[in-house]
Design a protein around this motif. Structure first.
Motif, PDB file in Angstrom:
ATOM      1  N   VAL A  81       7.135 -14.133  14.570  1.00  0.00           N
ATOM      2  CA  VAL A  81       8.149 -13.845  13.557  1.00  0.00           C
ATOM      3  C   VAL A  81       7.949 -14.744  12.342  1.00  0.00           C
ATOM      4  CG1 VAL A  81      10.628 -13.835  13.065  1.00  0.00           C
ATOM      5  CG2 VAL A  81       9.802 -13.028  15.271  1.00  0.00           C
ATOM      6  N   PHE A  82       7.747 -16.027  12.565  1.00  0.00           N
ATOM      7  CA  PHE A  82       7.530 -16.964  11.466  1.00  0.00           C
ATOM      8  C   PHE A  82       6.246 -16.634  10.721  1.00  0.00           C
ATOM      9  CE2 PHE A  82       7.037 -21.623  10.166  1.00  0.00           C
ATOM     10  CZ  PHE A  82       7.911 -21.482   9.105  1.00  0.00           C
ATOM     11  N   SER A  83       5.218 -16.291  11.464  1.00  0.00           N
ATOM     12  CA  SER A  83       3.945 -15.935  10.851  1.00  0.00           C
ATOM     13  C   SER A  83       4.069 -14.660  10.023  1.00  0.00           C
ATOM     14  CB  SER A  83       2.882 -15.766  11.944  1.00  0.00           C
ATOM     15  OG  SER A  83       1.645 -15.469  11.384  1.00  0.00           O
ATOM     16  N   LEU A  84       4.737 -13.665  10.563  1.00  0.00           N
ATOM     17  CA  LEU A  84       4.927 -12.408   9.828  1.00  0.00           C
ATOM     18  C   LEU A  84       5.773 -12.629   8.575  1.00  0.00           C
ATOM     19  CD1 LEU A  84       4.458  -9.348   9.747  1.00  0.00           C
ATOM     20  CD2 LEU A  84       6.545  -9.101  11.113  1.00  0.00           C
ATOM     21  N   LYS A  85       6.768 -13.490   8.693  1.00  0.00           N
ATOM     22  CA  LYS A  85       7.622 -13.803   7.542  1.00  0.00           C
ATOM     23  C   LYS A  85       6.789 -14.376   6.396  1.00  0.00           C
ATOM     24  CE  LYS A  85      10.044 -17.530   7.405  1.00  0.00           C
ATOM     25  NZ  LYS A  85      10.962 -18.640   7.333  1.00  0.00           N
ATOM     26  N   LEU A  86       5.936 -15.334   6.677  1.00  0.00           N
ATOM     27  CA  LEU A  86       5.129 -15.925   5.615  1.00  0.00           C
ATOM     28  C   LEU A  86       4.021 -14.993   5.139  1.00  0.00           C
ATOM     29  CD1 LEU A  86       4.932 -19.702   6.506  1.00  0.00           C
ATOM     30  CD2 LEU A  86       6.087 -18.615   4.616  1.00  0.00           C
ATOM     31  N   LEU A  87       3.490 -14.171   6.018  1.00  0.00           N
ATOM     32  CA  LEU A  87       2.478 -13.203   5.592  1.00  0.00           C
ATOM     33  C   LEU A  87       3.082 -12.206   4.609  1.00  0.00           C
ATOM     34  CD1 LEU A  87      -0.365 -11.960   5.794  1.00  0.00           C
ATOM     35  CD2 LEU A  87       0.502 -10.601   7.711  1.00  0.00           C
ATOM     36  N   LEU A  88       4.260 -11.682   4.934  1.00  0.00           N
ATOM     37  CA  LEU A  88       4.916 -10.733   4.036  1.00  0.00           C
ATOM     38  C   LEU A  88       5.365 -11.403   2.738  1.00  0.00           C
ATOM     39  CD1 LEU A  88       6.990  -8.574   6.542  1.00  0.00           C
ATOM     40  CD2 LEU A  88       4.866  -7.976   5.371  1.00  0.00           C
ATOM     41  N   ALA A  89       5.750 -12.675   2.814  1.00  0.00           N
ATOM     42  CA  ALA A  89       6.108 -13.398   1.591  1.00  0.00           C
ATOM     43  C   ALA A  89       4.882 -13.572   0.694  1.00  0.00           C
ATOM     44  CB  ALA A  89       6.715 -14.754   1.932  1.00  0.00           C
ATOM     45  N   THR A  90       3.724 -13.819   1.303  1.00  0.00           N
ATOM     46  CA  THR A  90       2.483 -13.925   0.533  1.00  0.00           C
ATOM     47  C   THR A  90       2.168 -12.605  -0.159  1.00  0.00           C
ATOM     48  OG1 THR A  90       1.603 -15.561   2.089  1.00  0.00           O
ATOM     49  CG2 THR A  90       0.015 -14.427   0.696  1.00  0.00           C
ATOM     50  N   ILE A  91       2.239 -11.522   0.593  1.00  0.00           N
ATOM     51  CA  ILE A  91       1.954 -10.202   0.024  1.00  0.00           C
ATOM     52  C   ILE A  91       2.952  -9.878  -1.090  1.00  0.00           C
ATOM     53  CG2 ILE A  91       1.896  -7.726   0.542  1.00  0.00           C
ATOM     54  CD1 ILE A  91       0.905  -8.540   3.383  1.00  0.00           C
ATOM     55  N   ALA A  92       4.228 -10.180  -0.862  1.00  0.00           N
ATOM     56  CA  ALA A  92       5.253  -9.903  -1.870  1.00  0.00           C
ATOM     57  C   ALA A  92       4.996 -10.696  -3.147  1.00  0.00           C
ATOM     58  CB  ALA A  92       6.639 -10.233  -1.319  1.00  0.00           C
ATOM     59  N   THR A  93       4.545 -11.922  -3.006  1.00  0.00           N
ATOM     60  CA  THR A  93       4.262 -12.746  -4.179  1.00  0.00           C
ATOM     61  C   THR A  93       3.124 -12.151  -4.995  1.00  0.00           C
ATOM     62  OG1 THR A  93       4.979 -14.688  -2.938  1.00  0.00           O
ATOM     63  CG2 THR A  93       3.736 -15.089  -4.942  1.00  0.00           C
ATOM     64  N   PHE A  94       2.088 -11.680  -4.327  1.00  0.00           N
ATOM     65  CA  PHE A  94       0.984 -11.056  -5.049  1.00  0.00           C
ATOM     66  C   PHE A  94       1.396  -9.714  -5.655  1.00  0.00           C
ATOM     67  CE2 PHE A  94      -1.808 -13.820  -2.316  1.00  0.00           C
ATOM     68  CZ  PHE A  94      -2.247 -14.617  -3.366  1.00  0.00           C
ATOM     69  N   VAL A  95       2.240  -8.962  -4.966  1.00  0.00           N
ATOM     70  CA  VAL A  95       2.730  -7.688  -5.509  1.00  0.00           C
ATOM     71  C   VAL A  95       3.570  -7.940  -6.761  1.00  0.00           C
ATOM     72  CG1 VAL A  95       4.291  -5.750  -5.057  1.00  0.00           C
ATOM     73  CG2 VAL A  95       2.587  -6.388  -3.356  1.00  0.00           C
ATOM     74  N   LEU A  96       4.451  -8.934  -6.702  1.00  0.00           N
ATOM     75  CA  LEU A  96       5.257  -9.259  -7.877  1.00  0.00           C
ATOM     76  C   LEU A  96       4.391  -9.802  -9.016  1.00  0.00           C
ATOM     77  CD1 LEU A  96       8.416 -10.776  -6.186  1.00  0.00           C
ATOM     78  CD2 LEU A  96       8.228  -8.603  -7.401  1.00  0.00           C
ATOM     79  N   SER A  97       3.345 -10.518  -8.682  1.00  0.00           N
ATOM     80  CA  SER A  97       2.413 -10.969  -9.712  1.00  0.00           C
ATOM     81  C   SER A  97       1.771  -9.771 -10.404  1.00  0.00           C
ATOM     82  CB  SER A  97       1.333 -11.862  -9.101  1.00  0.00           C
ATOM     83  OG  SER A  97       0.369 -12.188 -10.068  1.00  0.00           O
ATOM     84  N   GLY A  98       1.385  -8.779  -9.615  1.00  0.00           N
ATOM     85  CA  GLY A  98       0.834  -7.554 -10.184  1.00  0.00           C
ATOM     86  C   GLY A  98       1.819  -6.852 -11.087  1.00  0.00           C
ATOM     87  N   SER A  99       3.097  -6.926 -10.728  1.00  0.00           N
ATOM     88  CA  SER A  99       4.133  -6.326 -11.563  1.00  0.00           C
ATOM     89  C   SER A  99       4.182  -7.001 -12.931  1.00  0.00           C
ATOM     90  CB  SER A  99       5.485  -6.451 -10.864  1.00  0.00           C
ATOM     91  OG  SER A  99       6.519  -6.069 -11.721  1.00  0.00           O
ATOM     92  N   TYR A 100       4.103  -8.315 -12.939  1.00  0.00           N
ATOM     93  CA  TYR A 100       4.126  -9.023 -14.225  1.00  0.00           C
ATOM     94  C   TYR A 100       2.855  -8.793 -15.025  1.00  0.00           C
ATOM     95  CZ  TYR A 100       8.570 -11.234 -13.419  1.00  0.00           C
ATOM     96  OH  TYR A 100       9.913 -11.448 -13.233  1.00  0.00           O
ATOM     97  N   TRP A 101       1.721  -8.617 -14.341  1.00  0.00           N
ATOM     98  CA  TRP A 101       0.492  -8.252 -15.070  1.00  0.00           C
ATOM     99  C   TRP A 101       0.669  -6.897 -15.736  1.00  0.00           C
ATOM    100  CZ3 TRP A 101      -2.491 -11.753 -16.630  1.00  0.00           C
ATOM    101  CH2 TRP A 101      -2.913 -12.812 -15.836  1.00  0.00           C
ATOM    102  N   LYS A 102       1.266  -5.959 -14.994  1.00  0.00           N
ATOM    103  CA  LYS A 102       1.497  -4.631 -15.576  1.00  0.00           C
ATOM    104  C   LYS A 102       2.470  -4.703 -16.753  1.00  0.00           C
ATOM    105  CE  LYS A 102      -1.109  -1.983 -13.111  1.00  0.00           C
ATOM    106  NZ  LYS A 102      -2.172  -1.195 -13.730  1.00  0.00           N
ATOM    107  N   LEU A 103       3.481  -5.554 -16.652  1.00  0.00           N
ATOM    108  CA  LEU A 103       4.391  -5.737 -17.782  1.00  0.00           C
ATOM    109  C   LEU A 103       3.649  -6.301 -18.994  1.00  0.00           C
ATOM    110  CD1 LEU A 103       7.675  -7.207 -16.254  1.00  0.00           C
ATOM    111  CD2 LEU A 103       7.401  -5.040 -17.464  1.00  0.00           C
ATOM    112  N   SER A 104       2.710  -7.214 -18.739  1.00  0.00           N
ATOM    113  CA  SER A 104       2.003  -7.843 -19.859  1.00  0.00           C
ATOM    114  C   SER A 104       1.098  -6.865 -20.597  1.00  0.00           C
ATOM    115  CB  SER A 104       1.197  -9.050 -19.369  1.00  0.00           C
ATOM    116  OG  SER A 104       0.074  -8.652 -18.622  1.00  0.00           O
ATOM    117  N   ILE A 105       0.668  -5.791 -19.942  1.00  0.00           N
ATOM    118  CA  ILE A 105      -0.179  -4.804 -20.626  1.00  0.00           C
ATOM    119  C   ILE A 105       0.612  -3.569 -21.048  1.00  0.00           C
ATOM    120  CG2 ILE A 105      -2.300  -5.589 -19.520  1.00  0.00           C
ATOM    121  CD1 ILE A 105      -2.124  -3.149 -17.675  1.00  0.00           C
ATOM    122  N   GLY A 106       1.908  -3.569 -20.743  1.00  0.00           N
ATOM    123  CA  GLY A 106       2.755  -2.474 -21.205  1.00  0.00           C
ATOM    124  C   GLY A 106       2.862  -1.278 -20.280  1.00  0.00           C
ATOM    125  N   ASP A 107       2.387  -1.400 -19.047  1.00  0.00           N
ATOM    126  CA  ASP A 107       2.500  -0.306 -18.074  1.00  0.00           C
ATOM    127  C   ASP A 107       3.820  -0.469 -17.312  1.00  0.00           C
ATOM    128  OD1 ASP A 107       2.140   1.723 -16.282  1.00  0.00           O
ATOM    129  OD2 ASP A 107       0.257   0.967 -15.434  1.00  0.00           O
TER     130      ASP A 107
END
Length: 146
Positions: free
Chosen positions: A57-83
């Motif tokens: 459970v702890f491992s899955l929690k941090l794995l999903l938090a890692t993925i979520a952080t990269f997904v949100l980073s991608g969101s901000y990259w898309k905002l920076s290019i206007g998509d």
């Protein structure tokens, strides 16, 4: 936290240097937030590696938090290019992942508190320590070796 107007982090990115709303809409500010989230993604990924010896459970929690952080980073990259359409989809996906992370955190907290209070409820957390060699050394043996 980074979007709080009282911190004024976005203001220097505006044309006037004082307008936080205009600064938050600039491609530079969104790119900086994306880089910030990438750095945190790697930090959380490192923590995830260390949880592989604890429980599922702890491992899955941090794995999903890692993925979520990269997904949100991608969101901000898309905002920076206007998509904006893709950025919105990525923000929803990141938010959904973080909701699952929070549910796992509450489950783990409840399981730990129930175990600490010696309640009859034994919630499974998926012990992963059995997959790793035992590295525990008794203190007496460690002192003899030194």
């Amino acid at each position: 936290m980074l979007q709080l107007p009282t911190l004024g982090l976005a203001a220097p990115y505006s044309a006037s240097g004082t307008d936080a709303v205009a600064g938050a809409a600039t491609k530079e500010f969104n790119a900086v937030i994306a880089v910030y989230l990438i750095v945190w993604g790697f930090a959380i990924f490192t923590l995830w590696i260390f949880t592989l010896k604890i429980n599922a459970v702890f491992s899955l929690k941090l794995l999903l938090a890692t993925i979520a952080t990269f997904v949100l980073s991608g969101s901000y990259w898309k905002l920076s290019i206007g998509d904006y359409a893709q950025a919105q989809k990525l923000q929803k996906a990141g938010g959904a992942l973080l909701f699952v992370v929070s549910c796992l955190a509450w489950y783990l907290l409840f399981a730990m508190m129930a175990a600490e209070m010696r309640l009859v409820i034994k919630l499974p957390v998926g012990d992963l320590s059995r997959f790793w060699p035992n590295t525990d050394i008794e203190m007496g043996e460690a002192e003899k070796r030194a």
